[in-house]
Design a protein around this motif. Structure first.
Motif, PDB file in Angstrom:
ATOM      1  N   ILE A 102       0.708  -1.222   0.221  1.00 24.24           N
ATOM      2  CA  ILE A 102       0.008  -0.030   0.021  1.00 24.24           C
ATOM      3  C   ILE A 102       0.811   1.281  -0.182  1.00 24.24           C
ATOM      4  O   ILE A 102       0.597   2.364  -0.824  1.00 24.24           O
ATOM      5  CB  ILE A 102      -0.850   0.134   1.344  1.00 24.24           C
ATOM      6  N   GLN A 103       1.822   1.446   0.820  1.00 18.77           N
ATOM      7  CA  GLN A 103       2.845   2.297   0.813  1.00 18.77           C
ATOM      8  C   GLN A 103       3.411   2.563  -0.480  1.00 18.77           C
ATOM      9  O   GLN A 103       3.533   3.670  -0.991  1.00 18.77           O
ATOM     10  CB  GLN A 103       3.948   1.965   1.975  1.00 18.77           C
ATOM     11  N   LEU A 104       3.834   1.497  -1.079  1.00 20.22           N
ATOM     12  CA  LEU A 104       4.433   1.764  -2.459  1.00 20.22           C
ATOM     13  C   LEU A 104       3.619   2.230  -3.410  1.00 20.22           C
ATOM     14  O   LEU A 104       4.018   2.940  -4.334  1.00 20.22           O
ATOM     15  CB  LEU A 104       5.040   0.111  -3.001  1.00 20.22           C
ATOM     16  N   TYR A 105       2.349   2.029  -3.196  1.00 20.42           N
ATOM     17  CA  TYR A 105       1.370   2.320  -4.238  1.00 20.42           C
ATOM     18  C   TYR A 105       1.077   3.717  -4.111  1.00 20.42           C
ATOM     19  O   TYR A 105       1.312   4.634  -5.086  1.00 20.42           O
ATOM     20  CB  TYR A 105      -0.023   1.633  -4.166  1.00 20.42           C
ATOM     21  N   PHE A 106       1.013   4.085  -2.811  1.00 21.91           N
ATOM     22  CA  PHE A 106       0.741   5.596  -2.637  1.00 21.91           C
ATOM     23  C   PHE A 106       1.837   6.614  -2.986  1.00 21.91           C
ATOM     24  O   PHE A 106       1.676   7.477  -3.733  1.00 21.91           O
ATOM     25  CB  PHE A 106       0.588   5.819  -1.004  1.00 21.91           C
ATOM     26  N   ILE A 107       3.032   6.132  -2.782  1.00 24.23           N
ATOM     27  CA  ILE A 107       4.236   6.824  -3.178  1.00 24.23           C
ATOM     28  C   ILE A 107       4.267   7.303  -4.501  1.00 24.23           C
ATOM     29  O   ILE A 107       4.527   8.420  -5.060  1.00 24.23           O
ATOM     30  CB  ILE A 107       5.696   6.371  -2.345  1.00 24.23           C
ATOM     31  N   HIS A 108       4.263   6.136  -5.404  1.00 24.15           N
ATOM     32  CA  HIS A 108       4.449   6.253  -6.689  1.00 24.15           C
ATOM     33  C   HIS A 108       3.287   6.838  -7.255  1.00 24.15           C
ATOM     34  O   HIS A 108       3.267   7.748  -8.424  1.00 24.15           O
ATOM     35  CB  HIS A 108       4.688   4.807  -7.486  1.00 24.15           C
ATOM     36  N   PRO A 161      -0.942  -1.542 -11.662  1.00 19.97           N
ATOM     37  CA  PRO A 161      -0.507  -3.005 -11.698  1.00 19.97           C
ATOM     38  C   PRO A 161       0.809  -3.263 -10.748  1.00 19.97           C
ATOM     39  O   PRO A 161       0.949  -4.482 -10.613  1.00 19.97           O
ATOM     40  CB  PRO A 161       0.034  -3.306 -13.116  1.00 19.97           C
ATOM     41  N   THR A 162       1.618  -2.464 -10.338  1.00 15.58           N
ATOM     42  CA  THR A 162       2.788  -2.578  -9.699  1.00 15.58           C
ATOM     43  C   THR A 162       2.510  -3.305  -8.388  1.00 15.58           C
ATOM     44  O   THR A 162       3.326  -4.520  -8.215  1.00 15.58           O
ATOM     45  CB  THR A 162       3.733  -1.195  -9.327  1.00 15.58           C
ATOM     46  N   PRO A 163       1.839  -3.108  -7.361  1.00 16.17           N
ATOM     47  CA  PRO A 163       1.844  -3.704  -6.152  1.00 16.17           C
ATOM     48  C   PRO A 163       0.976  -5.050  -6.490  1.00 16.17           C
ATOM     49  O   PRO A 163       1.328  -6.036  -5.548  1.00 16.17           O
ATOM     50  CB  PRO A 163       0.585  -2.853  -5.176  1.00 16.17           C
ATOM     51  N   PHE A 164       0.196  -5.272  -7.514  1.00 13.31           N
ATOM     52  CA  PHE A 164      -0.571  -6.646  -7.748  1.00 13.31           C
ATOM     53  C   PHE A 164       0.757  -7.399  -8.622  1.00 13.31           C
ATOM     54  O   PHE A 164       0.658  -8.665  -8.011  1.00 13.31           O
ATOM     55  CB  PHE A 164      -1.742  -6.519  -8.836  1.00 13.31           C
ATOM     56  N   HIS A 179      16.181   0.390   2.912  1.00 15.81           N
ATOM     57  CA  HIS A 179      15.652   1.532   2.400  1.00 15.81           C
ATOM     58  C   HIS A 179      14.677   1.813   3.801  1.00 15.81           C
ATOM     59  O   HIS A 179      14.419   1.279   4.534  1.00 15.81           O
ATOM     60  CB  HIS A 179      14.743   1.276   1.289  1.00 15.81           C
ATOM     61  N   THR A 180      14.334   3.059   3.664  1.00 13.88           N
ATOM     62  CA  THR A 180      13.242   3.785   4.724  1.00 13.88           C
ATOM     63  C   THR A 180      12.039   3.642   4.502  1.00 13.88           C
ATOM     64  O   THR A 180      11.067   3.825   5.154  1.00 13.88           O
ATOM     65  CB  THR A 180      13.949   5.267   4.899  1.00 13.88           C
ATOM     66  N   TYR A 181      11.834   3.103   3.282  1.00 14.87           N
ATOM     67  CA  TYR A 181      10.270   2.879   2.843  1.00 14.87           C
ATOM     68  C   TYR A 181      10.282   1.918   1.644  1.00 14.87           C
ATOM     69  O   TYR A 181      11.244   1.457   1.290  1.00 14.87           O
ATOM     70  CB  TYR A 181       9.576   4.027   2.175  1.00 14.87           C
ATOM     71  N   CYS A 182       8.947   1.291   1.474  1.00 15.36           N
ATOM     72  CA  CYS A 182       8.954   0.405   0.593  1.00 15.36           C
ATOM     73  C   CYS A 182       8.843   0.996  -1.006  1.00 15.36           C
ATOM     74  O   CYS A 182       7.882   1.173  -1.586  1.00 15.36           O
ATOM     75  CB  CYS A 182       7.461  -0.564   0.650  1.00 15.36           C
ATOM     76  N   ASP A 183      10.184   1.029  -1.788  1.00 13.13           N
ATOM     77  CA  ASP A 183      10.408   1.343  -2.875  1.00 13.13           C
ATOM     78  C   ASP A 183      10.058   0.202  -3.922  1.00 13.13           C
ATOM     79  O   ASP A 183      10.295  -0.853  -3.584  1.00 13.13           O
ATOM     80  CB  ASP A 183      11.713   1.946  -2.996  1.00 13.13           C
ATOM     81  N   GLY A 184       9.460   0.441  -4.966  1.00 14.88           N
ATOM     82  CA  GLY A 184       8.971  -0.480  -5.741  1.00 14.88           C
ATOM     83  C   GLY A 184       9.984  -1.455  -6.387  1.00 14.88           C
ATOM     84  O   GLY A 184       9.952  -2.732  -6.164  1.00 14.88           O
ATOM     85  N   MET A 185      11.216  -1.039  -6.753  1.00 11.15           N
ATOM     86  CA  MET A 185      12.106  -1.850  -7.087  1.00 11.15           C
ATOM     87  C   MET A 185      12.922  -2.434  -6.066  1.00 11.15           C
ATOM     88  O   MET A 185      13.216  -3.545  -6.183  1.00 11.15           O
ATOM     89  CB  MET A 185      12.916  -1.122  -8.320  1.00 11.15           C
ATOM     90  N   ALA A 186      13.108  -1.878  -5.057  1.00  8.97           N
ATOM     91  CA  ALA A 186      13.515  -2.470  -3.909  1.00  8.97           C
ATOM     92  C   ALA A 186      12.894  -3.535  -3.369  1.00  8.97           C
ATOM     93  O   ALA A 186      13.453  -4.756  -2.849  1.00  8.97           O
ATOM     94  CB  ALA A 186      13.725  -1.629  -2.561  1.00  8.97           C
ATOM     95  N   TYR A 201       8.005  -4.382 -16.700  1.00 12.02           N
ATOM     96  CA  TYR A 201       6.710  -3.368 -16.428  1.00 12.02           C
ATOM     97  C   TYR A 201       7.477  -2.432 -15.688  1.00 12.02           C
ATOM     98  O   TYR A 201       7.305  -1.336 -16.051  1.00 12.02           O
ATOM     99  CB  TYR A 201       5.923  -4.199 -15.754  1.00 12.02           C
ATOM    100  N   SER A 202       8.381  -2.836 -14.669  1.00 11.49           N
ATOM    101  CA  SER A 202       8.654  -1.556 -13.697  1.00 11.49           C
ATOM    102  C   SER A 202       9.700  -0.631 -14.684  1.00 11.49           C
ATOM    103  O   SER A 202       9.537   0.584 -14.491  1.00 11.49           O
ATOM    104  CB  SER A 202       9.578  -2.090 -12.780  1.00 11.49           C
ATOM    105  N   LEU A 203      10.170  -1.238 -15.625  1.00  9.23           N
ATOM    106  CA  LEU A 203      11.275  -0.423 -16.468  1.00  9.23           C
ATOM    107  C   LEU A 203      10.332   0.503 -17.465  1.00  9.23           C
ATOM    108  O   LEU A 203      10.708   1.714 -17.490  1.00  9.23           O
ATOM    109  CB  LEU A 203      12.168  -1.466 -17.221  1.00  9.23           C
ATOM    110  N   SER A 204       9.252  -0.297 -18.101  1.00 11.04           N
ATOM    111  CA  SER A 204       8.557   0.445 -18.743  1.00 11.04           C
ATOM    112  C   SER A 204       7.746   1.534 -18.023  1.00 11.04           C
ATOM    113  O   SER A 204       7.745   2.698 -18.647  1.00 11.04           O
ATOM    114  CB  SER A 204       7.352  -0.271 -19.296  1.00 11.04           C
ATOM    115  N   VAL A 205       7.432   1.212 -16.862  1.00 11.19           N
ATOM    116  CA  VAL A 205       6.803   2.553 -15.923  1.00 11.19           C
ATOM    117  C   VAL A 205       7.659   3.638 -15.720  1.00 11.19           C
ATOM    118  O   VAL A 205       7.551   4.777 -15.831  1.00 11.19           O
ATOM    119  CB  VAL A 205       6.018   2.002 -14.735  1.00 11.19           C
ATOM    120  N   ALA A 206       9.275   3.259 -15.586  1.00 11.92           N
ATOM    121  CA  ALA A 206      10.230   4.285 -15.108  1.00 11.92           C
ATOM    122  C   ALA A 206      10.397   5.053 -16.478  1.00 11.92           C
ATOM    123  O   ALA A 206      10.335   6.225 -16.391  1.00 11.92           O
ATOM    124  CB  ALA A 206      11.348   3.520 -14.806  1.00 11.92           C
ATOM    125  N   ILE A 207      10.186   4.293 -17.789  1.00 13.82           N
ATOM    126  CA  ILE A 207      10.486   5.308 -18.991  1.00 13.82           C
ATOM    127  C   ILE A 207       9.219   5.986 -19.319  1.00 13.82           C
ATOM    128  O   ILE A 207       9.458   7.149 -19.595  1.00 13.82           O
ATOM    129  CB  ILE A 207      10.782   3.978 -19.848  1.00 13.82           C
TER     130      ILE A 207
END
Length: 319
Positions: A102-108, A161-164, A179-186, A201-207
């Motif tokens: 949930i934290q990962l989703y909210f941050i991004h 789609p990232t948290p799923f 890390h200090t929080y739940c970063d997606g790639m971490a 997918y993560s790379l695609s999102v980053a791009i």
């Protein structure tokens, strides 16, 4: 024994956040500036929301966008700071698996919203300065609401789609996140299965986010302020030119403070193996925490109508 350990981590109930690896002994000292930043962000953004709500003359597109930015900043900073401070002060490093996602989703999600709202505010200033007679007809309340909804949906949908995807992978290596929080790639890097789909997918999102959406926001912001600067040069007085120059410069500085460290963090995950981990984590925190502190100062206190209203409140209380 190895099979048993793998089974234990297949569906971890919790993750362990290390904080800032390599700087554990300085966590208490590091918490002081972070806590100060959070306090200023909370106070500043709530002040903006309160003043705009209480002052009917501020019920205009510029201030509606400013309120959207304030809400985004409040959610973004609150998604990170409380847990971070619990790590620094109480060594409370555990976070439940679902809470981590949930934290990962909210941050991004709210990071993408921040960029979109900045672009919307730049467009509002462009219309107000370059075509002031049509401002009220172009940016009507329904149009402002539609822009706000589009910015919100863009942030929610692209990150959804990232948290799923992260949830479906087995985690058998470790449940420790440096890390200090739940970063997606971490989080994704902890998976022990073939994570190519998630990785791609993560790379695609980053791009998409950095190269297209944020890039598109930067393009619109640059285009808007280029037109604004052209209009400034036609102003007859030097004071008017300097005032608008200061406004444009401060707005762009706030956006770059968010954009550059964000891009650095994304690229470091992919190509920055030689970057010290503690420096990467610090930069990842700066791009999420500093803009929520600066935005109410630059956009709020730096705006004459809000500043005057704020002074009136303090004057009334003083008398």
């Amino acid at each position: 024994m190895s099979d048993s350990n793998a089974t234990d981590f297949t569906n971890p109930s919790t993750f362990i956040l290390l904080g800032i690896p390599g700087l554990e002994t300085a966590h208490v000292w590091i918490s002081i500036p972070f806590c100060t930043i959070y306090a200023i962000a909370i106070l500043g953004n709530f002040t903006i929301l309160f003043i705009v709500k209480m002052e009917p003359s501020l019920h205009e597109p510029m201030y509606y966008f400013l309120c959207m930015l304030a809400i985004t900043d409040l959610v973004l900073s609150t998604s990170i700071l409380p847990k971070m401070l619990s790590i620094f002060w109480f060594n409370s490093r555990e976070i439940e698996f679902s809470a981590c996602l949930i934290q990962l989703y909210f941050i991004h999600c709210f990071s993408v919203m921040e960029s979109g709202i900045s672009a919307a505010m730049a467009f509002d200033r462009y219309v107000a300065i370059c075509d002031p007679l049509r401002h009220s007809t172009i940016l009507t309340n329904p149009v402002v609401a539609m822009i706000g909804l589009a910015v919100m949906l863009r942030g929610c949908i692209i990150v959804l789609p990232t948290p799923f995807l992260a949830r479906q992978w087995p985690y058998c290596r470790t449940n420790i996140i440096p890390h200090t929080y739940c970063d997606g790639m971490a989080v994704v890097k902890l998976a022990c299965a073939d994570i190519r789909i998630n990785s791609y997918y993560s790379l695609s999102v980053a791009i998409l986010v950095s190269g297209f959406f944020v890039g598109l926001d930067v393009f619109f912001i640059t285009l808007s302020y280029t037109q604004i600067l052209r209009a400034i040069f036609s102003l007859p007085t030097k004071d008017a030119r300097l005032k608008t120059f200061r406004t444009c410069g401060s707005h762009l500085c706030v956006f770059l403070t968010f954009c550059i460290p964000a891009l650095f963090s994304i690229l470091t995950h992919r190509f920055g193996q030689n970057v010290p981990l503690h420096f990467h984590v610090l930069m990842a925190n700066i791009y999420l925490l500093v803009p929520p502190m600066l935005n109410p100062i630059i956009y709020g206190v730096g705006t004459k109508h809000i500043r005057d209203r704020l002074f009136q409140l303090f004057t009334c209380k003083g008398t």
